[in-house]
Design an enzyme around this catalytic site. Structure first.
Site: not given
Length: 683
Positions: A118, A189, A456
C-alpha cells in the site's frame, strides 16, 4: 447496601507463595472479606485476568471496596461501565465476539503475519502499539528498513516489517522528487487499511465526534508487515483490476451504521440526514431559502447566510454541491436519492443529505410558511446503529466478470467497505471546512482516525478473517481458506431479504456484484466441505487461457511448465457459464463443470445437493449425494447447465448448496450464466 461491579487491578508479584494460581489468590482475597466483616457480604468474583491486565472483576459494596484497597497487591480499581461500541463497527457487524466464534477460536489472529502492499504506514499510530504482544515469531525473515523520517526502531512486536520500493518508479521518472522516501505513509491509505485488518484496541477513537468508541482490527493479535509500493507521485490508486484466480477478490458493501445530522424545522418537526461535516458547530433558527436546481445559476444575495434547500432531480448532485460551496451560505439541504452521497458527506460546509420522503416533509413546511419566514436548525456528529437494510453492495464496487480471467467468477465475496473508520496519520488533514465570511478560505482539521470507503476498505476485512482462519486451521491452504469464506457467506441482509445492490437501484445483487455473498467469519470456521486447489491446477488454467510457457514461467517462477492437461475449468467454489451464440448454434447449449470437495467435518456424513432455479436453464448435479466416512476424504461431482441459444436475459444466476443430513452444514456456491462475450469485456 448497594453493590456495583468493579475491575480491580492487582500486582502479581505480591501474590503469596501459598497460592498456586492468581485465581486462587483473588478468590481468597474476596473470601477474607467475610471473615473480617461483622455484616453479611455478597461480594462475588466475576472474572479473573492475567492477559490484558492482572486482576479481577467483582461485585462489591462501598465498604468491601475499601477493604480490598487495603489488601496486599492492590493497585487500583475502576467501576465497570457499559462498553462503547467498536468504532470500526464492522467488527460487530461481522459477528465477531470475544465470547465465541472466530475471535477466540482463531486466537484473534495470533502470530499470523499480514503483509500489506500500500502507501506505507504511520508507525506512531496507537493501532500499532505492541503492548501485551509476544515476541516476534522465529519464522519471520523480513526487515524494517531505515528511510527518510523512518528509523527501523519504529518497528515493534506489532509492526514487524516495513520496506519501500520505488526504484521502478524512479527509473521511469529520474527527475522525480519523492516527498517521503521511506515506508512512512504520506497518503493515509496504507495506515487505514493495515489498521482495519490488524489494528490493536484503541479507546476514544472517532472522526471529529462521529462513531466515538473503541477502534479495533479484524485480527487484532496478528502482526503487520508494510510494503510501500504505491506512491502519490506514481501510478494512481484503483488502477489494478483484479481477476487473478489465486487471490481473493473482495467487493465492497455497507454496514448497519450511518453518520447523521438533524434538521429541525421551524414548526418543530425534525428529519434526519446523512453527513460527515467535521466542524464542531451547529446552526440555530437560520432562515431557509429554496433554490431547487442548485446546479444552475442563482442569485447569491438571495441565499446569503441562509440554509439553502436544493432538489436533485436529474442526478446533478456533483454540480449542485460545488455550485453551492462557492456561495456564502450558512448550510445546505440536498434532497436526493443519489447513490453517490458518500462522496460528498465529508463536506467543507454544513450539509445534510436527506432522502425523498424526508425531503417531502421539508417541502411541505416551506409551502405552508410565508415566503422569507421559514427557519431551521442543523446539528451534526450523529451516529446511528442498526440501520436496515444492510449490507448493500456499494455503487462504486467493481463488477465481474473479469477481463483477465473470465472463466472464474469474480468477485469472490463482499465485505464491509463503506464509511469505515480506521487509523490515520495525524500529520495529514482528513478534512477541511470553510472558515471565513467570503466562503473562500479553508481551514484544515486533523484527526488520528479517518473514514474512507472503497474496496480498499473491504479487502483488509477479508484479510483479517483469513488470518483468523489460518490460526484456527494452520494446515489449510490459501484456497481452502478462500473456499471456507465463500461457501459460508450470507446472501441475505439484516431484514432476511436478498442483499441489495445500490448501483442497480437496490435490486437484488447478483454474484457479479457481491460474489458468493457477505463474509461470515464464525461460520467460515467450520464449513463442512472445502474446494482445494493445487499449484498445477492453476498452471492448467493458464495453459487453457493460452498463456505461453514463458509467461507461465514468469508467474510460477519455475522452469518446469507442464501444459499436457490444459483446462478452463478449475476447482473453484463458484460457477460461471458463457452462452455465446453464433449462426451454427443448435437449439441447445451445454456447459459442464467438474468439482472435487474435501470433507473437513468429524465422523461420517452424507451431503445432498440442492439447486435453485437459474433463469430458464436446466441445471443438474451428478451424483446428487456425497457420502464421507472420515475427515479429509475427497469426493467429486459434475454440474451440468443446459440452455437454449435464444437465452433472453443477459445474466441469470442461482445457487448450488450441499447440505448434510443433520443440516449442520450448508456449503453454497453461486451459479452464473451469461450471454456476455468472454473477451472484450468492459466491466
Amino acid at each position: 447496601m448497594s453493590h456495583e461491579t468493579y475491575i480491580v487491578h492487582m500486582d502479581l508479584s505480591a501474590m503469596p507463595t501459598v497460592f498456586s494460581s492468581h485465581h486462587n489468590w483473588f478468590s481468597a482475597t474476596l473470601e477474607s472479606i467475610t471473615t473480617t466483616s461483622t455484616t453479611v457480604t455478597s461480594s462475588k468474583l466475576v472474572y479473573s485476568y492475567t492477559n490484558a491486565i492482572n486482576g479481577f472483576t467483582a461485585l462489591l459494596s462501598p465498604s468491601e471496596l475499601e477493604f480490598i484497597k487495603n489488601t496486599p497487591g492492590y493497585l487500583y480499581a475502576i467501576k465497570d461501565t457499559t462498553v462503547e461500541l467498536d468504532t470500526t463497527h464492522s467488527i460487530q457487524f461481522l459477528g465477531l465476539s470475544s465470547k465465541a466464534g472466530a475471535w477466540p477460536v482463531g486466537s484473534y489472529g495470533k502470530d499470523v503475519i499480514i503483509g500489506v502492499v500500500d502507501t506505507g504506514i504511520w508507525p506512531e499510530s496507537e493501532s500499532f502499539n505492541d503492548v501485551g504482544m509476544s515476541s516476534v515469531p522465529s519464522k519471520w525473515k523480513g526487515e524494517c528498513e531505515d528511510g527518510f523520517q523512518f528509523n527501523s526502531s519504529l518497528c515493534n512486536k506489532k509492526l514487524i516489517g516495513a520496506r519501500y520500493f520505488n526504484k521502478g518508479l524512479l527509473s521511469n521518472h529520474p527527475n522525480l522528487t519523492l516527498s517521503m522516501n521511506s515506508a512512512r505513509d504520506t497518503d493515509g491509505h496504507g495506515t487505514h487499511t493495515s489498521s482495519t485488518a490488524t489494528g490493536g484496541c484503541v479507546k476514544g477513537a472517532s472522526y471529529f465526534g462521529y462513531g466515538t468508541g473503541t477502534a479495533i482490527g479484524v485480527a487484532p493479535h496478528a502482526r503487520v508487515a508494510m510494503y510501500k509500493a504505491v506512491w502519490e507521485e506514481g501510478p494512481g490508486l484503483r488502477t489494478l483490476h483484479n481477476g487473478t484466480p489465486w487471490v481473493l477478490t473482495v467487493a465492497a458493501s455497507t454496514i448497519d451504521r450511518e453518520f447523521t445530522g438533524m434538521l429541525t424545522l421551524g414548526n418543530g418537526v425534525s428529519v434526519m440526514g446523512l453527513t460527515l461535516y467535521p466542524e464542531n458547530s451547529s446552526l440555530s433558527q437560520v432562515l431557509m431559502s429554496f433554490v431547487g436546481a442548485c446546479h444552475k445559476d442563482f442569485d447569491s444575495k438571495e441565499v446569503y447566510r441562509k440554509i439553502v434547500v436544493c432538489f436533485d432531480s436529474n442526478n446533478t448532485l456533483l454540480d449542485q454541491y460545488y455550485n453551492v460551496e462557492g456561495r456564502n451560505v450558512s448550510g445546505a439541504i440536498f434532497i436526493t436519492n443519489s447513490t453517490d452521497v458518500e462522496l460528498f458527506m465529508q463536506s467543507s460546509y454544513p450539509v445534510l443529505f436527506v432522502d425523498l420522503d424526508s425531503g417531502n416533509t421539508v417541502m411541505d413546511y416551506l409551502k405552508k410558511v410565508n415566503n422569507g419566514k421559514a427557519k431551521a436548525s442543523m446539528k451534526f456528529h450523529g451516529t446511528r446503529l442498526g440501520t436496515k437494510p444492510a449490507p448493500r453492495v456499494a455503487s462504486y464496487s467493481s463488477r465481474g466478470p473479469s477481463n483477465s480471467c473470465p472463466v472464474v467468477l469474480k468477485p469472490d465475496i463482499t465485505a464491509p467497505g463503506s464509511l469505515i473508520l480506521a487509523a490515520w496519520p495525524d500529520s495529514l488533514s482528513p478534512a477541511v471546512y470553510i472558515k471565513n465570511d467570503l466562503g473562500t478560505g479553508f481551514k484544515k482539521l486533523y484527526s488520528k482516525f479517518n473514514i474512507l470507503s472503497g474496496t480498499s476498505m473491504s479487502c483488509p476485512h477479508a484479510s483479517g478473517v483469513a488470518a483468523l482462519l489460518k490460526t484456527a486451521h494452520p494446515n489449510w491452504t490459501p484456497s481452502a481458506i478462500r473456499s471456507a469464506m465463500m461457501t459460508t457467506s450470507d446472501i441475505q441482509d439484516n431484514t432476511f431479504k436478498p442483499i441489495q445492490d445500490i448501483g442497480d437501484y437496490n435490486n437484488p445483487s447478483t454474484p457479479l456484484a457481491m460474489g458468493s455473498g457477505h463474509v461470515a467469519p464464525n461460520r467460515a470456521l467450520n464449513p463442512g466441505l472445502i474446494y482445494d486447489i493445487n499449484p498445477q491446477d492453476y498452471v492448467n488454467l493458464l495453459c487453457g487461457l493460452n498463456y505461453t510457457k514463458i509467461q507461465i514461467q514468469a508467474i510460477t517462477r519455475s522452469s518446469n511448465v507442464n501444459c499436457s492437461n490444459p483446462s478452463l475449468d478449475i476447482n473453484y467454489p463458484s460457477f460461471i457459464a458463457y452462452f455465446q451464440i453464433n449462426n451454427t448454434s443448435t437449439n441447445k447449449v451445454i456447459r459442464e463443470f467438474k468439482r472435487t470437495v474435501t470433507y473437513v467435518g468429524v465422523g461420517r456424513s452424507m451431503f445432498m445437493a440442492k439447486v435453485t432455479t437459474v433463469g430458464g436453464l436446466n441445471v443438474s448435479v451428478s451424483p446428487e449425494k456425497l457420502s464421507f466416512r472420515s475427515m479429509n476424504e475427497k469426493k467429486s461431482y459434475k454440474l451440468r447447465i443446459e440452455g437454449s441459444y435464444t437465452m433472453e436475459d443477459e445474466v441469470v444466476y442461482g445457487y448450488l448448496s450441499w447440505m448434510d443430513s443433520k443440516r449442520k452444514f450448508v456449503v453454497r456456491s453461486p451459479i452464473v450464466a451469461t450471454s456476455l462475450p468472454m473477451t472484450g469485456l468492459t466491466f
